[in-house]
Design a protein around this motif. Structure first.
Motif, PDB file in Angstrom:
ATOM      1  N   ILE A 101      -4.667  -0.478  -8.131  1.00 34.99           N
ATOM      2  CA  ILE A 101      -6.479   0.094  -8.475  1.00 34.99           C
ATOM      3  C   ILE A 101      -6.075   1.490  -8.669  1.00 34.99           C
ATOM      4  O   ILE A 101      -6.326   2.455  -9.030  1.00 34.99           O
ATOM      5  CB  ILE A 101      -7.573  -0.551  -7.336  1.00 34.99           C
ATOM      6  CG1 ILE A 101      -7.538  -1.961  -8.377  1.00 34.99           C
ATOM      7  CG2 ILE A 101      -8.297   0.109  -7.775  1.00 34.99           C
ATOM      8  CD1 ILE A 101      -8.602  -3.420  -7.494  1.00 34.99           C
ATOM      9  N   GLN A 102      -5.544   1.647  -6.911  1.00 35.31           N
ATOM     10  CA  GLN A 102      -5.332   2.848  -6.564  1.00 35.31           C
ATOM     11  C   GLN A 102      -3.804   4.076  -7.676  1.00 35.31           C
ATOM     12  O   GLN A 102      -4.394   5.031  -7.950  1.00 35.31           O
ATOM     13  CB  GLN A 102      -4.571   2.949  -5.302  1.00 35.31           C
ATOM     14  CG  GLN A 102      -5.729   2.574  -3.864  1.00 35.31           C
ATOM     15  CD  GLN A 102      -6.477   3.136  -3.213  1.00 35.31           C
ATOM     16  OE1 GLN A 102      -6.326   4.596  -3.565  1.00 35.31           O
ATOM     17  NE2 GLN A 102      -7.881   2.277  -2.647  1.00 35.31           N
ATOM     18  N   ALA A 103      -3.305   3.217  -8.533  1.00 33.73           N
ATOM     19  CA  ALA A 103      -2.631   3.836  -9.112  1.00 33.73           C
ATOM     20  C   ALA A 103      -2.666   3.863  -9.702  1.00 33.73           C
ATOM     21  O   ALA A 103      -2.590   4.717 -10.818  1.00 33.73           O
ATOM     22  CB  ALA A 103      -0.871   2.967  -8.754  1.00 33.73           C
ATOM     23  N   LEU A 104      -3.430   2.738 -10.335  1.00 34.20           N
ATOM     24  CA  LEU A 104      -3.974   2.810 -12.513  1.00 34.20           C
ATOM     25  C   LEU A 104      -5.045   4.249 -12.087  1.00 34.20           C
ATOM     26  O   LEU A 104      -4.194   4.762 -13.111  1.00 34.20           O
ATOM     27  CB  LEU A 104      -5.284   1.804 -12.313  1.00 34.20           C
ATOM     28  CG  LEU A 104      -6.165   1.344 -13.509  1.00 34.20           C
ATOM     29  CD1 LEU A 104      -4.424   1.666 -14.511  1.00 34.20           C
ATOM     30  CD2 LEU A 104      -6.718   0.279 -13.542  1.00 34.20           C
ATOM     31  N   LEU A 105      -5.839   4.571 -11.472  1.00 36.96           N
ATOM     32  CA  LEU A 105      -6.620   5.526 -11.768  1.00 36.96           C
ATOM     33  C   LEU A 105      -5.597   7.357 -11.465  1.00 36.96           C
ATOM     34  O   LEU A 105      -5.606   7.872 -12.268  1.00 36.96           O
ATOM     35  CB  LEU A 105      -7.313   6.836 -10.636  1.00 36.96           C
ATOM     36  CG  LEU A 105      -8.171   7.717 -10.801  1.00 36.96           C
ATOM     37  CD1 LEU A 105      -9.122   7.799 -12.006  1.00 36.96           C
ATOM     38  CD2 LEU A 105      -9.259   7.306  -9.004  1.00 36.96           C
ATOM     39  N   SER A 106      -4.171   7.369 -11.130  1.00 34.71           N
ATOM     40  CA  SER A 106      -3.307   8.080 -10.743  1.00 34.71           C
ATOM     41  C   SER A 106      -2.979   8.199 -12.209  1.00 34.71           C
ATOM     42  O   SER A 106      -2.710   9.152 -12.332  1.00 34.71           O
ATOM     43  CB  SER A 106      -2.623   8.277  -9.735  1.00 34.71           C
ATOM     44  OG  SER A 106      -3.470   8.667  -8.717  1.00 34.71           O
ATOM     45  N   MET A 154       0.570  -1.126   0.498  1.00 38.71           N
ATOM     46  CA  MET A 154      -0.331   0.228  -0.283  1.00 38.71           C
ATOM     47  C   MET A 154       0.906   1.057  -0.261  1.00 38.71           C
ATOM     48  O   MET A 154       0.314   2.477  -0.913  1.00 38.71           O
ATOM     49  CB  MET A 154      -0.607   0.047   0.960  1.00 38.71           C
ATOM     50  CG  MET A 154      -1.747  -1.255   1.267  1.00 38.71           C
ATOM     51  SD  MET A 154      -2.881  -1.052  -0.353  1.00 38.71           S
ATOM     52  CE  MET A 154      -3.376   0.347  -0.571  1.00 38.71           C
ATOM     53  N   MET A 155       2.023   1.278   0.904  1.00 34.75           N
ATOM     54  CA  MET A 155       2.821   1.959   0.454  1.00 34.75           C
ATOM     55  C   MET A 155       3.132   2.765  -0.876  1.00 34.75           C
ATOM     56  O   MET A 155       3.195   3.105  -1.390  1.00 34.75           O
ATOM     57  CB  MET A 155       4.508   1.905   1.518  1.00 34.75           C
ATOM     58  CG  MET A 155       3.569   2.648   3.412  1.00 34.75           C
ATOM     59  SD  MET A 155       4.845   2.267   4.146  1.00 34.75           S
ATOM     60  CE  MET A 155       5.950   4.077   3.406  1.00 34.75           C
ATOM     61  N   GLY A 156       3.868   1.204  -1.630  1.00 29.60           N
ATOM     62  CA  GLY A 156       4.174   1.345  -2.406  1.00 29.60           C
ATOM     63  C   GLY A 156       3.278   2.472  -3.741  1.00 29.60           C
ATOM     64  O   GLY A 156       3.496   2.505  -4.384  1.00 29.60           O
ATOM     65  N   GLY A 157       1.912   1.279  -3.354  1.00 35.45           N
ATOM     66  CA  GLY A 157       0.979   2.028  -4.193  1.00 35.45           C
ATOM     67  C   GLY A 157       0.734   3.801  -3.968  1.00 35.45           C
ATOM     68  O   GLY A 157      -0.091   4.100  -4.969  1.00 35.45           O
ATOM     69  N   PHE A 158       0.713   4.150  -3.176  1.00 39.14           N
ATOM     70  CA  PHE A 158       0.032   4.999  -2.641  1.00 39.14           C
ATOM     71  C   PHE A 158       1.217   6.503  -2.787  1.00 39.14           C
ATOM     72  O   PHE A 158       1.197   7.524  -3.162  1.00 39.14           O
ATOM     73  CB  PHE A 158       0.315   5.820  -0.673  1.00 39.14           C
ATOM     74  CG  PHE A 158      -2.046   4.706  -0.261  1.00 39.14           C
ATOM     75  CD1 PHE A 158      -2.641   5.537  -1.393  1.00 39.14           C
ATOM     76  CD2 PHE A 158      -1.881   4.179   0.481  1.00 39.14           C
ATOM     77  CE1 PHE A 158      -3.737   5.549  -0.706  1.00 39.14           C
ATOM     78  CE2 PHE A 158      -2.963   3.805   0.449  1.00 39.14           C
ATOM     79  CZ  PHE A 158      -4.301   4.420   0.085  1.00 39.14           C
ATOM     80  N   SER A 159       2.201   5.791  -2.692  1.00 37.16           N
ATOM     81  CA  SER A 159       3.683   7.304  -3.061  1.00 37.16           C
ATOM     82  C   SER A 159       3.506   6.998  -4.765  1.00 37.16           C
ATOM     83  O   SER A 159       3.817   8.008  -5.357  1.00 37.16           O
ATOM     84  CB  SER A 159       4.940   5.628  -2.908  1.00 37.16           C
ATOM     85  OG  SER A 159       4.834   6.292  -1.238  1.00 37.16           O
ATOM     86  N   ALA A 160       3.354   5.879  -5.786  1.00 42.27           N
ATOM     87  CA  ALA A 160       3.309   6.044  -6.790  1.00 42.27           C
ATOM     88  C   ALA A 160       1.779   6.747  -7.456  1.00 42.27           C
ATOM     89  O   ALA A 160       2.420   7.561  -8.305  1.00 42.27           O
ATOM     90  CB  ALA A 160       3.057   4.252  -7.953  1.00 42.27           C
ATOM     91  N   ARG A 161       0.761   6.892  -6.589  1.00 37.08           N
ATOM     92  CA  ARG A 161       0.101   7.599  -6.627  1.00 37.08           C
ATOM     93  C   ARG A 161       0.281   8.688  -6.250  1.00 37.08           C
ATOM     94  O   ARG A 161      -0.695   9.946  -6.935  1.00 37.08           O
ATOM     95  CB  ARG A 161      -1.482   7.203  -6.276  1.00 37.08           C
ATOM     96  CG  ARG A 161      -2.793   8.113  -6.090  1.00 37.08           C
ATOM     97  CD  ARG A 161      -4.023   7.438  -5.368  1.00 37.08           C
ATOM     98  NE  ARG A 161      -3.705   7.792  -4.055  1.00 37.08           N
ATOM     99  CZ  ARG A 161      -5.012   7.576  -3.783  1.00 37.08           C
ATOM    100  NH1 ARG A 161      -6.281   7.279  -3.796  1.00 37.08           N
ATOM    101  NH2 ARG A 161      -5.035   8.283  -2.309  1.00 37.08           N
ATOM    102  N   THR A 162       1.013   9.678  -5.376  1.00 40.36           N
ATOM    103  CA  THR A 162       1.423  10.565  -4.793  1.00 40.36           C
ATOM    104  C   THR A 162       2.036  11.572  -5.389  1.00 40.36           C
ATOM    105  O   THR A 162       1.918  12.650  -6.164  1.00 40.36           O
ATOM    106  CB  THR A 162       1.654  10.677  -3.180  1.00 40.36           C
ATOM    107  OG1 THR A 162       1.020   9.748  -2.475  1.00 40.36           O
ATOM    108  CG2 THR A 162       2.518  11.789  -2.485  1.00 40.36           C
ATOM    109  N   VAL A 163       2.796  10.973  -6.258  1.00 38.44           N
ATOM    110  CA  VAL A 163       3.813  11.286  -6.816  1.00 38.44           C
ATOM    111  C   VAL A 163       3.038  11.531  -8.505  1.00 38.44           C
ATOM    112  O   VAL A 163       3.158  12.749  -8.966  1.00 38.44           O
ATOM    113  CB  VAL A 163       5.066  10.695  -7.460  1.00 38.44           C
ATOM    114  CG1 VAL A 163       5.829  10.807  -8.702  1.00 38.44           C
ATOM    115  CG2 VAL A 163       6.002  10.661  -6.881  1.00 38.44           C
TER     116      VAL A 163
END
Length: 420
Positions: free
Chosen positions: A149-154, A14-23
């Motif tokens: 899924i979280q990262a895909l949208l971003s 999740m940190m990887g996903g959220f980090s990618a999404r944050t960037v």
């Protein structure tokens, strides 16, 4: 450290996903901010903030109920997955019609109907499908897919923002809302495909949730209240102060939200465990929470200090129309610590089956936030919104932890009496 431990492994995902999404979000927000300017961005944010208040009622807590049942009994997946999809289809469509009927009461009259329609369909229908797909994988503790899924949208929105920035098209809130809808539809369809292929499907029938509509309502009320004290200030700023002020404030709040991503990753990874440990009551879920809170509190304190220091650079990043974003960010920076504290108390109550207690507290804070904004916005603008946010989150910390500790003591006293 055992990296194969489920919590650590899922938190890393999740940190990887959220980090990618944050960037990715930072990149597409930068492109949108420079394309639209503070006023047009404020128009878009005002609509999304209003819709966000109703969005939890489009799912009626069905995703949370899915996690609760599947975390305790894996074979319940198909029943509650199908029920969740059916509930969202019905509720989301009805709420879209409601938004179209009442939006002029809350938003500036200059905003076009198509802008509101695009955001409503995106966030009340298709975003809910993407969210419940994330929750489906969260329920079985397969958070690698949740993160994806979280990262895909971003990723898709970054492509759309780049298109808005470079293509010879009119960069407006309406144009971006159309792209926003398209990206949400694509993400939802991919997420649903992943669920069907890897977890299965179920009959689209909302009836399994009938006996839990009250609990589902409390989940929705909790998230709706959360949306109020997180987002209503942006809508109110657009109405009482102006679209530019709403855009400046929303930009700073977006940075705070991005900085909170590591804590949110841990919350996602730990959420199903709160239901497991909470089967014995608040004391069980509290034992789980106290293992995590010191780390998140330390992160919140350090990150708030870091944001305060770098805030003056914001106008160089986003452009001249966002020149006041740095000062706004300095006022909002303490929210990182406050949120890191109150979210774990809230999940402690939820995991122990006390969602109604959590909902009542959050509803009260939502009402407090609205009253503070009505009082402060006319005289202080975005600064009043920042003060209202800090006060609201501070009250949440005190109220939620006080409730948790009081109930835990009552449970301990009851057990002691039973032994005697």
């Amino acid at each position: 450290m055992n990296f194969q431990h489920p919590l650590i492994k899922n938190t890393i995902w999740m940190m990887g996903g959220f980090s990618a999404r944050t960037v990715l979000q930072a990149l597409y927000f930068l492109l949108i901010a420079r394309s639209l300017g503070a006023s047009e961005y404020g128009a878009f944010v005002a609509v999304t903030a209003l819709v966000a208040i109703l969005a939890p009622f489009a799912s009626w807590g069905s995703g949370n109920l899915l996690i609760k049942h599947v975390a305790r009994r894996r074979e319940a997946f198909s029943t509650y997955w199908g029920a969740a999809l059916a509930m969202m289809s019905i509720s989301g469509s009805l709420l879209t019609l409601l938004v179209l009927g009442v939006y002029r009461l809350f938003l500036p009259a200059t905003l076009p109907l198509l802008l509101v329609l695009a955001v409503a369909v995106a966030d009340l229908i298709f975003a809910r499908f993407a969210d419940v797909s994330s929750q489906a994988f969260q329920a079985v503790e397969k958070l690698s897919r949740t993160a994806q899924i979280q990262a895909l949208l971003s990723v898709i929105r970054l492509v759309a923002a780049a298109l808005l920035f470079v293509a010879p098209i009119t960069a407006s809130a309406l144009t971006w809302s159309t792209l926003y809808l398209l990206t949400t539809v694509i993400t939802a369809l991919v997420a649903l495909f992943w669920v069907r292929r890897e977890l299965g499907w179920g009959k689209l029938d909302p009836r399994p949730l009938r006996s839990e509509l009250r609990e589902g309502f409390h989940f929705a009320l909790s998230l709706g209240s959360q949306s109020v004290y997180n987002d209503i200030d942006k809508t109110m700023l657009s109405r009482f102060v102006g679209l530019e002020a709403a855009g400046i404030y929303a930009a700073a709040y977006r940075i705070v939200d991005a900085a909170f991503s590591p804590v949110r990753a841990l919350l996602f990874a730990a959420y199903a465990r709160f239901f497991k440990s909470g089967q014995i009551g608040v004391r069980g879920s509290l034992q789980w929470a106290v293992k995590l809170v010191p780390w998140t509190a330390a992160y919140g304190l350090l990150t708030a200090a870091g944001l305060w220091l770098v805030a003056p650079l914001m106008s160089l990043v986003f452009g001249e129309s966002f020149r006041e974003t740095g000062t706004t960010l300095q006022w909002l920076a303490p929210l990182i610590l406050l949120k890191a504290l109150h979210y774990f108390a809230a999940d402690t109550l939820t995991g122990a089956g006390l969602q109604s207690a959590r909902s009542r507290i959050q509803l009260g804070v939502a009402a407090l936030n609205i009253c503070l904004n009505l009082w402060l916005l006319p005289g202080f603008g975005w600064l009043g919104a920042a003060w209202a946010s800090l006060a609201s989150d501070g009250v949440l910390v005190v109220a939620l932890w006080s409730t948790v500790l009081v109930i835990a003591k009552e449970e301990a006293d009851a057990q002691a009496s039973a032994i005697v």
